[in-house]
Write a protein that holds these residues in place. Structure first.
Motif, PDB file in Angstrom:
ATOM      1  N   LEU A 184      -5.703  -9.469  -6.965  1.00  0.00           N
ATOM      2  CA  LEU A 184      -4.293  -9.233  -7.276  1.00  0.00           C
ATOM      3  C   LEU A 184      -3.695  -8.060  -6.512  1.00  0.00           C
ATOM      4  CD1 LEU A 184      -3.939  -9.761 -11.131  1.00  0.00           C
ATOM      5  CD2 LEU A 184      -2.521 -10.816  -9.365  1.00  0.00           C
ATOM      6  N   THR A 185      -4.491  -6.996  -6.325  1.00  0.00           N
ATOM      7  CA  THR A 185      -3.947  -5.742  -5.791  1.00  0.00           C
ATOM      8  C   THR A 185      -4.551  -5.307  -4.466  1.00  0.00           C
ATOM      9  OG1 THR A 185      -5.574  -4.252  -6.804  1.00  0.00           O
ATOM     10  CG2 THR A 185      -3.747  -4.983  -8.187  1.00  0.00           C
ATOM     11  N   GLY A 186      -5.706  -5.886  -4.100  1.00  0.00           N
ATOM     12  CA  GLY A 186      -6.402  -5.459  -2.894  1.00  0.00           C
ATOM     13  C   GLY A 186      -7.369  -4.322  -3.128  1.00  0.00           C
ATOM     14  N   LEU A 187      -7.367  -3.750  -4.348  1.00  0.00           N
ATOM     15  CA  LEU A 187      -8.184  -2.574  -4.632  1.00  0.00           C
ATOM     16  C   LEU A 187      -8.886  -2.685  -5.989  1.00  0.00           C
ATOM     17  CD1 LEU A 187      -5.703   0.167  -3.389  1.00  0.00           C
ATOM     18  CD2 LEU A 187      -7.786  -0.574  -2.251  1.00  0.00           C
ATOM     19  N   SER A 188      -9.819  -1.776  -6.217  1.00  0.00           N
ATOM     20  CA  SER A 188     -10.604  -1.755  -7.441  1.00  0.00           C
ATOM     21  C   SER A 188      -9.809  -1.182  -8.613  1.00  0.00           C
ATOM     22  CB  SER A 188     -11.870  -0.913  -7.216  1.00  0.00           C
ATOM     23  OG  SER A 188     -12.527  -0.633  -8.423  1.00  0.00           O
ATOM     24  N   ASN A 189     -10.253  -1.509  -9.827  1.00  0.00           N
ATOM     25  CA  ASN A 189      -9.629  -0.948 -11.025  1.00  0.00           C
ATOM     26  C   ASN A 189     -10.451   0.190 -11.637  1.00  0.00           C
ATOM     27  OD1 ASN A 189     -11.801  -2.196 -12.253  1.00  0.00           O
ATOM     28  ND2 ASN A 189     -10.597  -3.719 -13.355  1.00  0.00           N
ATOM     29  N   GLN A 231       8.430   6.834  -3.727  1.00  0.00           N
ATOM     30  CA  GLN A 231       8.062   6.001  -2.586  1.00  0.00           C
ATOM     31  C   GLN A 231       6.569   6.123  -2.295  1.00  0.00           C
ATOM     32  OE1 GLN A 231      10.230   4.047  -0.863  1.00  0.00           O
ATOM     33  NE2 GLN A 231       8.636   3.277   0.511  1.00  0.00           N
ATOM     34  N   GLY A 232       5.958   5.000  -1.927  1.00  0.00           N
ATOM     35  CA  GLY A 232       4.559   4.996  -1.513  1.00  0.00           C
ATOM     36  C   GLY A 232       3.628   4.443  -2.568  1.00  0.00           C
ATOM     37  N   CYS A 233       2.804   3.476  -2.172  1.00  0.00           N
ATOM     38  CA  CYS A 233       1.824   2.903  -3.099  1.00  0.00           C
ATOM     39  C   CYS A 233       0.654   2.349  -2.302  1.00  0.00           C
ATOM     40  CB  CYS A 233       2.457   1.796  -3.941  1.00  0.00           C
ATOM     41  SG  CYS A 233       1.339   1.151  -5.221  1.00  0.00           S
ATOM     42  N   GLN A 234      -0.557   2.552  -2.839  1.00  0.00           N
ATOM     43  CA  GLN A 234      -1.752   2.020  -2.189  1.00  0.00           C
ATOM     44  C   GLN A 234      -2.062   0.598  -2.627  1.00  0.00           C
ATOM     45  OE1 GLN A 234      -3.857   5.555  -3.652  1.00  0.00           O
ATOM     46  NE2 GLN A 234      -4.834   5.616  -1.657  1.00  0.00           N
ATOM     47  N   PHE A 235      -1.627   0.215  -3.817  1.00  0.00           N
ATOM     48  CA  PHE A 235      -1.851  -1.152  -4.273  1.00  0.00           C
ATOM     49  C   PHE A 235      -0.958  -2.102  -3.476  1.00  0.00           C
ATOM     50  CE2 PHE A 235      -3.591  -0.812  -8.890  1.00  0.00           C
ATOM     51  CZ  PHE A 235      -4.590   0.041  -8.448  1.00  0.00           C
ATOM     52  N   ARG A 236      -1.411  -3.323  -3.350  1.00  0.00           N
ATOM     53  CA  ARG A 236      -0.628  -4.374  -2.707  1.00  0.00           C
ATOM     54  C   ARG A 236      -0.558  -5.565  -3.663  1.00  0.00           C
ATOM     55  NH1 ARG A 236       0.670  -0.655  -0.404  1.00  0.00           N
ATOM     56  NH2 ARG A 236       0.694  -0.186   1.828  1.00  0.00           N
ATOM     57  N   CYS A 237       0.046  -5.314  -4.818  1.00  0.00           N
ATOM     58  CA  CYS A 237       0.118  -6.338  -5.854  1.00  0.00           C
ATOM     59  C   CYS A 237       0.866  -7.571  -5.328  1.00  0.00           C
ATOM     60  CB  CYS A 237       0.818  -5.799  -7.094  1.00  0.00           C
ATOM     61  SG  CYS A 237      -0.050  -4.401  -7.858  1.00  0.00           S
ATOM     62  N   LEU A 238       0.272  -8.736  -5.509  1.00  0.00           N
ATOM     63  CA  LEU A 238       0.856  -9.966  -4.974  1.00  0.00           C
ATOM     64  C   LEU A 238       2.219 -10.261  -5.570  1.00  0.00           C
ATOM     65  CD1 LEU A 238      -2.260 -12.335  -4.890  1.00  0.00           C
ATOM     66  CD2 LEU A 238      -1.347 -10.885  -3.070  1.00  0.00           C
ATOM     67  N   TYR A 239       2.478  -9.767  -6.789  1.00  0.00           N
ATOM     68  CA  TYR A 239       3.732 -10.057  -7.477  1.00  0.00           C
ATOM     69  C   TYR A 239       4.708  -8.885  -7.448  1.00  0.00           C
ATOM     70  CZ  TYR A 239       0.983  -7.569 -10.991  1.00  0.00           C
ATOM     71  OH  TYR A 239       0.196  -6.648 -11.627  1.00  0.00           O
TER      72      TYR A 239
END
Length: 262
Positions: free
Chosen positions: A157-162, A46-54
């Motif tokens: 796509l994710t709200g964050l850097s790669n 549980q828990g993720c910082q990314f907010r992937c649109l898909y």
């Protein structure tokens, strides 16, 4: 937008520190065949910082959600299923984002190794610190999810850097330990041929990359977004057709020996 991934990750571990031998889990899948080699027990943390649109599992994003499971309970479950793992199978930890619980996962992976169980980590590579490196050291296979090669498109796509994702890949390469790359193919978002070639050129000389997996975009998680009262912004995006998937595979095959569609 989250500006300091490491700080947030440390806060997540503080949330879990009250029970340092317990992992915050969303769900567990038995007899998994799509998350690493062989038949696997897949633990979705549980828990993720990314907010992937898909994202197909938006209910895994909340760092305070899920439930705790003792490490020994997870090990016992793996032991019960061990006869089905064969030579290639084992336990995969996916998410959510596993690196947010990296110190606890190191304990789990050490215990699994004591029982002769193979370990796989499926990560978006959000952060890389000494604790993350320590976890990767006891990870038999890293499946690294590269959402997009271009940083600006990645942020869309994710709200964050790669940036950290590529640092994780670089570190893994330096250890000589095996890695798979995973790439979600989203029409109009991650299918630009110039960026696919850039990704190939960036990784083509890596010795540790054993396989590249293409994951065609789908909308199977839309109902979860709606149930959570969250807006799904890719409703008008259809899954890639066979020609688009084949073209992407062809591009990757010009750089990598083993390319598969998952």
């Amino acid at each position: 937008m989250i500006k300091d991934g490491l700080l947030v990750a440390q806060k997540v571990e503080q949330l879990n520190s009250e029970a340092s031998n317990r992992l915050r889990v969303h769900s567990i899948e038995t007899f998994g065949t799509h998350d690493g080699p062989g038949i696997r027990m897949v633990v979705f943390v549980q828990g993720c910082q990314f907010r992937c649109l898909y994202c197909a599992n938006p209910d895994t994003m909340d760092v305070k959600g899920g439930h705790f499971l003792e490490i020994e309970e997870l090990v016992e479950r793996a032991i019960k299923q061990r006869s089905y793992f064969g030579k290639k199978g084992g336990v995969t930890v996916s998410g959510g984002e596993p690196l947010l619980q990296r110190s606890i996962l190191k304990k789990l992976f050490n215990r699994l190794h004591e029982e002769g169980v193979n370990t796989v980590l499926d990560s978006n590579g959000r952060l890389i610190d000494q604790q993350a490196k320590d976890l990767l050291e006891v990870t038999d296979l890293l499946m690294l999810d590269v959402k997009h090669f271009n940083n600006e498109w990645h942020k869309k796509l994710t709200g964050l850097s790669n940036v950290n994702t590529f640092k994780v890949a670089e570190h893994r390469e330096s250890t000589g330990k095996p890695m798979w790359l995973r790439y979600v193919l989203v029409p109009g978002w991650s299918d630009q041929e110039e960026h696919l070639h850039e990704l190939g050129n960036h990784f083509k000389d890596y010795k540790t990359i054993e396989r590249v997996e293409i994951l065609p975009y789908h909308q199977l998680g839309v109902h979860k977004w709606e149930a959570l009262g969250m807006e799904y912004k890719l409703k008008d995006v259809s899954p890639p057709d066979a020609q688009k998937v084949e073209k992407t595979a062809s591009i990757f095959m010009s750089y990598f020996k083993d390319v598969r569609v998952n």
